[in-house]
Every structure is written in structure tokens, then in C-alpha cells.
Design a protein around this motif. Structure first.
Motif, short mmCIF file in Angstrom:
data_model
loop_
_atom_site.label_atom_id
_atom_site.label_comp_id
_atom_site.label_asym_id
_atom_site.label_seq_id
_atom_site.Cartn_x
_atom_site.Cartn_y
_atom_site.Cartn_z
N ASN A 198 53.40 62.42 77.59
CA ASN A 198 53.46 63.88 77.43
C ASN A 198 52.34 64.47 76.59
N GLU A 199 51.26 63.73 76.41
CA GLU A 199 50.11 64.20 75.64
C GLU A 199 48.83 64.01 76.47
N PRO A 200 47.99 65.04 76.55
CA PRO A 200 46.74 64.89 77.31
C PRO A 200 45.84 63.82 76.71
N ILE A 201 45.15 63.12 77.56
CA ILE A 201 44.13 62.15 77.13
C ILE A 201 42.86 62.95 76.84
N GLU A 202 42.36 62.85 75.64
CA GLU A 202 41.15 63.58 75.25
C GLU A 202 39.96 62.63 75.30
N ASN A 203 39.15 62.78 76.32
CA ASN A 203 37.96 61.94 76.44
C ASN A 203 36.77 62.61 75.77
N ASN A 204 35.78 61.82 75.46
CA ASN A 204 34.57 62.31 74.79
C ASN A 204 33.35 61.85 75.57
N TRP A 205 32.98 62.64 76.56
CA TRP A 205 31.84 62.29 77.42
C TRP A 205 30.63 63.13 77.03
N ASP A 206 29.49 62.47 76.91
CA ASP A 206 28.25 63.18 76.61
C ASP A 206 27.63 63.79 77.87
N SER A 207 27.95 63.20 79.01
CA SER A 207 27.34 63.65 80.27
C SER A 207 28.38 63.58 81.38
N ILE A 208 28.21 64.42 82.37
CA ILE A 208 29.08 64.40 83.55
C ILE A 208 28.98 63.04 84.25
N LYS A 209 27.85 62.36 84.09
CA LYS A 209 27.66 61.03 84.68
C LYS A 209 28.60 60.00 84.05
N ASP A 210 29.08 60.27 82.85
CA ASP A 210 29.96 59.33 82.16
C ASP A 210 31.42 59.44 82.63
N VAL A 211 31.76 60.55 83.26
CA VAL A 211 33.15 60.81 83.66
C VAL A 211 33.51 59.90 84.83
N PRO A 212 34.58 59.13 84.69
CA PRO A 212 34.96 58.21 85.77
C PRO A 212 35.63 58.94 86.93
N ALA A 213 35.69 58.28 88.07
CA ALA A 213 36.38 58.82 89.24
C ALA A 213 37.84 58.39 89.27
N THR A 214 38.15 57.32 88.55
CA THR A 214 39.52 56.80 88.48
C THR A 214 39.75 56.25 87.07
N SER A 215 40.99 55.88 86.81
CA SER A 215 41.34 55.23 85.54
C SER A 215 42.49 54.27 85.80
N ILE A 216 42.83 53.48 84.82
CA ILE A 216 43.98 52.59 84.95
C ILE A 216 45.24 53.40 85.23
N ILE A 217 45.38 54.53 84.56
CA ILE A 217 46.57 55.37 84.76
C ILE A 217 46.58 55.98 86.16
N SER A 218 45.42 56.47 86.63
CA SER A 218 45.40 57.04 87.99
C SER A 218 45.70 55.96 89.02
N ASN A 225 31.18 66.89 75.96
CA ASN A 225 31.13 67.25 74.54
C ASN A 225 30.35 68.53 74.27
N ASP A 226 29.39 68.87 75.13
CA ASP A 226 28.61 70.09 74.93
C ASP A 226 29.27 71.34 75.50
N CYS A 227 30.37 71.17 76.21
CA CYS A 227 31.06 72.29 76.86
C CYS A 227 31.87 73.09 75.83
N PHE A 228 31.81 74.41 75.95
CA PHE A 228 32.53 75.24 75.00
C PHE A 228 34.06 75.06 75.10
N CYS A 229 34.54 74.53 76.23
CA CYS A 229 35.98 74.30 76.40
C CYS A 229 36.45 73.04 75.67
N LYS A 230 35.54 72.22 75.23
CA LYS A 230 35.89 70.98 74.55
C LYS A 230 36.57 71.36 73.26
#
Length: 184
Positions: free
Chosen positions: A124-144, A179-184
């Protein structure tokens, strides 16, 4: 001063509004969760921007994502949807949306809400990732991977791990704003 946004956001106001006001923001409302479930399943193989541009047409075509109405769609309704130029006219995805609506309702009955079911995967808690670049964002995860396996076992269609991960991002189960996004 211009706001810095995630690199995937184009200059279209529709995309900017989606990024700024919805993507990565936790939602536990079953109606919204069903809407994104349908939209993400239609997005498979297409760009999210394509789906976002057609979102209002989807809302109208799918009875404002009323899960009970969608679960009751018959062959006549399927044929009407196949004629609707405002949406993605893919018979398999339309039939899957109806099937998935029935399974969504079954999960609501089993867990009290679809929200209880899906959010339990992240305690019930969002996973807060810390990516420096969009290239770092995965397409899947263990949970997905786990959710996709569970949904497949329950009979859901058009929900592999990549689609589930995008769903998790859309409903705020995972915050992948860079991390550079204002929504972070």
C-alpha cells in the motif's frame, strides 16, 4: 522559468497535463484503476500518446469505464466498438477488455476492491525510484512480473509484465519521475 519534466514528455498540452497531474500520482479509486487497466491493455504495441489522444473517445465508447456495464457487453456492442473510429479497433483487445472487466469484478468480490488487491503488491505504499535519466527506467520489475503472472493465472488478457509496469507507473504504484523532474 520553464519546469523540467521527464524526458518522455512532448510539448503537447495533453501530454504535459497527464505527466504533471496523473502519471506517478497514487490512485486507489477502483473506477480509475479500471480505466487505466483498459487503456494500458489497448496501448500494448502502440505509444501511450496515441492512447492519450483517444482517451475521451474511449471513455465515451466504454460507458465512462463502468466496469459492470463493460462486463455485460455483447456481440452487438463489440461490433459497435469495432466501427468506432475514435478508439483502437482491435477485436482481440475489445474482447479482452470485456473479459478483464469480469475478472476485475471477481477480484473486487474476493478482496473487497481491486485497489486492495493491486496495492497489496507494494504494501500500500508507492515505490519511490531515483533515476537520473529516462534510460535508467526499467520496462519491468520483479513485482510487475509477479502481478502479470497472477493476472494471467486469473485469465486476464493483454497484460504482460511490461504492460503491468506501465500500469504501475500510471496509477502511482511506482514513481519513476526522473530526479531532475519537478514532479519528483
Amino acid at each position: 522559468m520553464m519546469k523540467t519534466r521527464c524526458a518522455w514528455v512532448n510539448k503537447d498540452q495533453l501530454y504535459i497535463d497527464y505527466h504533471d497531474n496523473e502519471w506517478g500520482k497514487p490512485t486507489k479509486d477502483d473506477k480509475t484503476l479500471f480505466e487505466f487497466l483498459v487503456l494500458e491493455s489497448f496501448q500494448a504495441g502502440l505509444s501511450w500518446y496515441t492512447i492519450l489522444k483517444k482517451r475521451e473517445a474511449f471513455r465515451e465508447a466504454f460507458d465512462n469505464f463502468d466496469v459492470k456495464k463493460v462486463a455485460d457487453y455483447n456481440e452487438d456492442k463489440i461490433n459497435k466498438l469495432l466501427e468506432n473510429e475514435g478508439i483502437i479497433r482491435h477485436r482481440g483487445k475489445i474482447v479482452a477488455a470485456i473479459n478483464n472487466a469480469k475478472l476485475f469484478i471477481a477480484i473486487q468480490k474476493e478482496f473487497g476492491s481491486f485497489s486492495n488487491f493491486i496495492w497489496n503488491y507494494v504494501n500500500n505504499e508507492p515505490i519511490e525510484n531515483n533515476w537520473d535519466s529516462i534510460k535508467d527506467v526499467p520496462a519491468t520489475s520483479i513485482i510487475s512480473d509477479q502481478i502479470a503472472k497472477d493476472l494471467k493465472k486469473r485469465g486476464f488478457k493483454f497484460f504482460g509484465s511490461t504492460t503491468i509496469y506501465a500500469y504501475m507507473q500510471a496509477i502511482g504504484m511506482v514513481n519513476d519521475h526522473t530526479n531532475d523532474c519537478f514532479c519528483k
